[in-house]
Design an enzyme around this catalytic site. Structure first.
Site, PDB file in Angstrom:
ATOM      1  N   THR A  67       0.836  -1.184   0.000  1.00 52.26           N
ATOM      2  CA  THR A  67       0.000   0.000   0.000  1.00 52.26           C
ATOM      3  C   THR A  67       0.878   1.244   0.000  1.00 52.26           C
ATOM      4  O   THR A  67       2.101   1.157  -0.021  1.00 52.26           O
ATOM      5  CB  THR A  67      -0.963  -0.023   1.211  1.00 52.26           C
ATOM      6  OG1 THR A  67      -1.962   0.976   1.042  1.00 52.26           O
ATOM      7  CG2 THR A  67      -0.231   0.215   2.526  1.00 52.26           C
ATOM      8  N   ASN A  68       0.242   2.405  -0.002  1.00 46.69           N
ATOM      9  CA  ASN A  68       0.947   3.679   0.063  1.00 46.69           C
ATOM     10  C   ASN A  68       0.646   4.349   1.386  1.00 46.69           C
ATOM     11  O   ASN A  68      -0.379   4.079   1.995  1.00 46.69           O
ATOM     12  CB  ASN A  68       0.429   4.616  -1.034  1.00 46.69           C
ATOM     13  CG  ASN A  68       1.187   4.459  -2.321  1.00 46.69           C
ATOM     14  OD1 ASN A  68       2.381   4.174  -2.313  1.00 46.69           O
ATOM     15  ND2 ASN A  68       0.512   4.645  -3.426  1.00 46.69           N
ATOM     16  N   ARG A  69       1.503   5.300   1.762  1.00 46.02           N
ATOM     17  CA  ARG A  69       1.267   6.043   2.983  1.00 46.02           C
ATOM     18  C   ARG A  69       0.243   7.142   2.688  1.00 46.02           C
ATOM     19  O   ARG A  69       0.536   8.060   1.941  1.00 46.02           O
ATOM     20  CB  ARG A  69       2.600   6.657   3.418  1.00 46.02           C
ATOM     21  CG  ARG A  69       2.628   7.001   4.853  1.00 46.02           C
ATOM     22  CD  ARG A  69       3.999   7.430   5.244  1.00 46.02           C
ATOM     23  NE  ARG A  69       3.891   8.357   6.356  1.00 46.02           N
ATOM     24  CZ  ARG A  69       4.888   9.074   6.811  1.00 46.02           C
ATOM     25  NH1 ARG A  69       6.064   8.995   6.248  1.00 46.02           N
ATOM     26  NH2 ARG A  69       4.698   9.876   7.833  1.00 46.02           N
ATOM     27  N   VAL A 115      -2.802   5.973  -5.154  1.00 48.25           N
ATOM     28  CA  VAL A 115      -2.934   4.682  -5.844  1.00 48.25           C
ATOM     29  C   VAL A 115      -1.561   4.008  -5.894  1.00 48.25           C
ATOM     30  O   VAL A 115      -0.569   4.654  -6.249  1.00 48.25           O
ATOM     31  CB  VAL A 115      -3.469   4.903  -7.278  1.00 48.25           C
ATOM     32  CG1 VAL A 115      -3.677   3.565  -7.983  1.00 48.25           C
ATOM     33  CG2 VAL A 115      -4.767   5.701  -7.262  1.00 48.25           C
TER      34      VAL A 115
END
Ligand code: C5P
Length: 213
Positions: free
Chosen positions: A21-23, A89
């Protein structure tokens, strides 16, 4: 106006218990959704998983992966006056999903990643969207130059750019400072709460739509 907002980070599964995932807390996107409703607009919020409460009086579409977000945007972008893409995203996803938990027996593990679709970049050409298009840019250097390049490449009307090297604002914070990058000009919105910045951004989008900006 009808406004579509994407928010939160996408989650790209590796196996049943792990993901990439991303922060991103999703706070800016949710603040945009709330400000939009307060200002009398109809909001469709397409969101990756977050720990935030779903804002009242909106159409809420939960998604997990970038592919699901792409499908949700494709199905809902028609008829929108403005679309604001604030989601973080994931640029890549694992090329295959293990249906069993990967065991930690080996000393090293190589994951093969493949590129995810560029949802914002698909709006104009693939989805034939002709409303106001707003992207976000998180940069650690050359903020305006990089944001302006994104503005042109993704055929946006506005890029909301934030300098993520600055401490205490941006990620996870309730505050931010952003630079609004238009084709012909820029406008700095100095440090403020994400709520107040969201109000100003929705007003700026409304001005673009009505030609009063
Ligand atoms: O090119 P970059 O990923 O930095 O662009 C950021 C902008 O593009 C954000 O508005 C983000 O929501 C959007 N984006 C997207 N789909 C992707 C990657 C980014 O919609 N796969």
């Amino acid at each position: 106006m009808n406004i579509l907002v994407t928010a939160g980070a996408t989650r790209e599964p590796i196996d049943p218990v792990r993901y990439l995932t991303n922060r991103s807390s999703g706070k800016m996107g949710y603040a945009l959704a709330k400000a939009g409703t307060t200002l009398g607009h109809r909001i469709t919020l397409i969101s990756g998983p977050t720990s935030l409460d779903i804002p009242p009086n909106i159409d809420f579409i939960p998604v997990e992966t970038a592919q699901e977000m792409l499908e949700a945007v494709k199905a809902n972008i028609g008829g929108q006056d403005a679309a604001i893409f604030s989601a973080a995203v994931a640029d890549y996803r694992p090329s295959s999903l293990s249906d069993k938990k990967i065991k930690k027996t080996a000393d090293s593990l190589t994951l093969e990643l493949v590129k995810n679709p560029d949802i914002l970049g698909s709006a104009r050409l693939q989805f034939k969207y002709d409303g106001i298009l707003v992207g976000f840019a998180a940069e650690t250097e050359n903020l305006e130059i990089n944001a302006r390049e994104k503005l042109c490449r993704k055929a946006c009307d506005l890029i909301v750019a934030n300098d993520i090297s600055q401490k205490g604002i941006g990620f996870d914070s309730d505050h931010n400072e952003v630079l609004l990058v238009y084709p012909e000009r820029t406008r700095l919105l100095p440090v403020d709460s994400k709520e107040r910045l969201a109000h100003t951004i929705i007003e700026a989008v409304h001005e673009l739509r009505t030609g009063t900006g």
